[in-house]
Design a protein around this motif. Structure first.
Motif, short mmCIF file in Angstrom:
data_model
loop_
_atom_site.label_atom_id
_atom_site.label_comp_id
_atom_site.label_asym_id
_atom_site.label_seq_id
_atom_site.Cartn_x
_atom_site.Cartn_y
_atom_site.Cartn_z
N LEU A 32 0.82 -1.21 0.00
CA LEU A 32 0.00 0.00 0.00
C LEU A 32 0.86 1.26 0.00
CD1 LEU A 32 -2.91 0.80 -0.16
CD2 LEU A 32 -3.02 0.78 2.32
N LYS A 33 2.00 1.23 0.72
CA LYS A 33 2.91 2.38 0.72
C LYS A 33 3.53 2.58 -0.66
CE LYS A 33 4.20 2.42 5.58
NZ LYS A 33 5.30 2.24 6.54
N VAL A 34 3.88 1.48 -1.32
CA VAL A 34 4.44 1.56 -2.67
C VAL A 34 3.40 2.16 -3.62
CG1 VAL A 34 5.27 0.22 -4.64
CG2 VAL A 34 6.07 -0.33 -2.34
N LEU A 35 2.17 1.68 -3.49
CA LEU A 35 1.09 2.18 -4.34
C LEU A 35 0.83 3.66 -4.10
CD1 LEU A 35 -0.91 1.31 -6.49
CD2 LEU A 35 -2.50 0.70 -4.67
N ARG A 36 0.81 4.07 -2.85
CA ARG A 36 0.61 5.50 -2.55
C ARG A 36 1.77 6.35 -3.03
NH1 ARG A 36 -2.28 4.51 3.17
NH2 ARG A 36 -4.37 4.24 2.32
N GLY A 37 2.96 5.76 -3.09
CA GLY A 37 4.13 6.48 -3.61
C GLY A 37 4.05 6.70 -5.11
N LYS B 134 -8.24 -9.48 -13.56
CA LYS B 134 -8.43 -10.92 -13.68
C LYS B 134 -8.92 -11.36 -15.05
CE LYS B 134 -9.18 -11.73 -8.79
NZ LYS B 134 -10.13 -12.14 -7.76
N GLU B 135 -9.68 -10.56 -15.75
CA GLU B 135 -10.21 -10.99 -17.05
C GLU B 135 -9.22 -10.74 -18.19
OE1 GLU B 135 -12.96 -7.13 -18.05
OE2 GLU B 135 -13.78 -8.72 -16.78
N ASN B 136 -7.92 -10.63 -17.84
CA ASN B 136 -6.82 -10.49 -18.80
C ASN B 136 -6.89 -9.17 -19.58
OD1 ASN B 136 -4.39 -11.54 -19.58
ND2 ASN B 136 -5.22 -12.54 -21.39
N THR B 137 -7.40 -8.15 -18.94
CA THR B 137 -7.44 -6.81 -19.51
C THR B 137 -6.45 -5.94 -18.75
OG1 THR B 137 -9.77 -7.09 -20.05
CG2 THR B 137 -8.97 -4.85 -19.97
N GLU B 138 -5.87 -4.97 -19.42
CA GLU B 138 -4.93 -4.04 -18.79
C GLU B 138 -5.42 -2.62 -18.95
OE1 GLU B 138 -1.31 -4.80 -20.87
OE2 GLU B 138 -0.96 -6.70 -19.84
N PHE B 139 -5.20 -1.82 -17.92
CA PHE B 139 -5.52 -0.40 -17.95
C PHE B 139 -4.25 0.37 -17.68
CE2 PHE B 139 -9.43 -2.53 -16.68
CZ PHE B 139 -10.35 -1.96 -17.53
N VAL B 140 -3.99 1.39 -18.46
CA VAL B 140 -2.85 2.28 -18.26
C VAL B 140 -3.41 3.67 -18.06
CG1 VAL B 140 -0.76 3.26 -19.25
CG2 VAL B 140 -1.31 0.85 -19.64
N GLY B 141 -2.99 4.33 -16.99
CA GLY B 141 -3.45 5.69 -16.72
C GLY B 141 -2.72 6.28 -15.53
N LYS B 142 -3.06 7.53 -15.23
CA LYS B 142 -2.44 8.23 -14.10
C LYS B 142 -3.19 7.87 -12.83
CE LYS B 142 -2.69 12.76 -13.45
NZ LYS B 142 -2.44 14.20 -13.61
N LEU B 143 -2.47 7.35 -11.85
CA LEU B 143 -3.06 6.98 -10.56
C LEU B 143 -3.37 8.23 -9.76
CD1 LEU B 143 -3.76 4.73 -8.49
CD2 LEU B 143 -1.41 4.94 -7.68
N ILE B 144 -4.65 8.45 -9.46
CA ILE B 144 -5.01 9.65 -8.70
C ILE B 144 -5.58 9.35 -7.33
CG2 ILE B 144 -5.31 11.12 -10.72
CD1 ILE B 144 -8.34 10.77 -10.38
N MET B 145 -5.97 8.08 -7.08
CA MET B 145 -6.53 7.76 -5.77
C MET B 145 -6.44 6.26 -5.52
SD MET B 145 -10.37 8.60 -4.34
CE MET B 145 -10.29 10.24 -5.02
N THR B 146 -6.25 5.89 -4.26
CA THR B 146 -6.31 4.50 -3.83
C THR B 146 -6.84 4.45 -2.40
OG1 THR B 146 -5.08 2.43 -3.67
CG2 THR B 146 -3.92 4.42 -3.00
N ASP B 147 -7.24 3.27 -1.96
CA ASP B 147 -7.73 3.12 -0.59
C ASP B 147 -7.15 1.85 0.02
OD1 ASP B 147 -9.21 0.99 -1.58
OD2 ASP B 147 -11.14 1.97 -1.41
N PRO B 148 -7.45 1.56 1.29
CA PRO B 148 -6.86 0.38 1.95
C PRO B 148 -7.22 -0.97 1.31
CG PRO B 148 -7.68 1.90 3.60
CD PRO B 148 -8.14 2.42 2.26
N THR B 149 -8.29 -1.04 0.52
CA THR B 149 -8.63 -2.30 -0.15
C THR B 149 -8.05 -2.34 -1.57
OG1 THR B 149 -10.74 -1.41 -0.93
CG2 THR B 149 -10.76 -2.59 1.16
N MET B 150 -7.17 -1.39 -1.88
CA MET B 150 -6.48 -1.27 -3.15
C MET B 150 -7.40 -1.04 -4.34
SD MET B 150 -3.02 -3.39 -3.17
CE MET B 150 -1.76 -3.04 -1.98
N ASN B 151 -8.57 -0.46 -4.09
CA ASN B 151 -9.34 0.09 -5.20
C ASN B 151 -8.50 1.23 -5.75
OD1 ASN B 151 -11.64 -1.55 -4.73
ND2 ASN B 151 -12.35 -0.13 -3.18
N VAL B 152 -8.46 1.40 -7.06
CA VAL B 152 -7.67 2.48 -7.64
C VAL B 152 -8.52 3.30 -8.60
CG1 VAL B 152 -5.45 1.31 -7.39
CG2 VAL B 152 -6.72 1.04 -9.50
#
Length: 93
Positions: free
Chosen positions: A13-18, A29-47
């Motif tokens: 979580l610290k790495v993700l927040r960094g 899980k469905e073998n799809t990838e998303f690329v974008g600018k990370l603007i928010m995350t939470d303790p359950t790693m929703n992004v």
């Protein structure tokens, strides 16, 4: 002379927040990838990604472009937080 050493605990979580405001790759899980600018995350790693692009087949095919999306943490396989650097390294080889 005694020097006290502090141990720095680096959690996922610290790495993700960094990685806030950086370009990341999120593989779900469905073998799809998303690329974008990370603007928010939470303790359950929703992004939340801004200016996100959805890819299929390992990045070979662009599926869609979005303004802002939420990716549920329970659906994420992994997140590459140094995506731009990894992409540049791969292009130079």
């Amino acid at each position: 002379m005694v020097v006290a050493q502090q141990r720095i605990t680096l959690t996922p979580l610290k790495v993700l927040r960094g990685a806030m405001n950086k370009t990341v790759l999120v593989k779900v899980k469905e073998n799809t990838e998303f690329v974008g600018k990370l603007i928010m995350t939470d303790p359950t790693m929703n992004v939340v990604l801004e200016e996100a692009t959805e890819y299929k087949d390992g990045g070979a095919e662009v599926v869609a472009k979005y303004g802002k999306i939420l990716v549920r943490g329970s659906q994420i396989l992994y997140i590459c937080v140094d995506y731009t650097e990894a992409q540049l390294r791969q292009a130079s080889t």
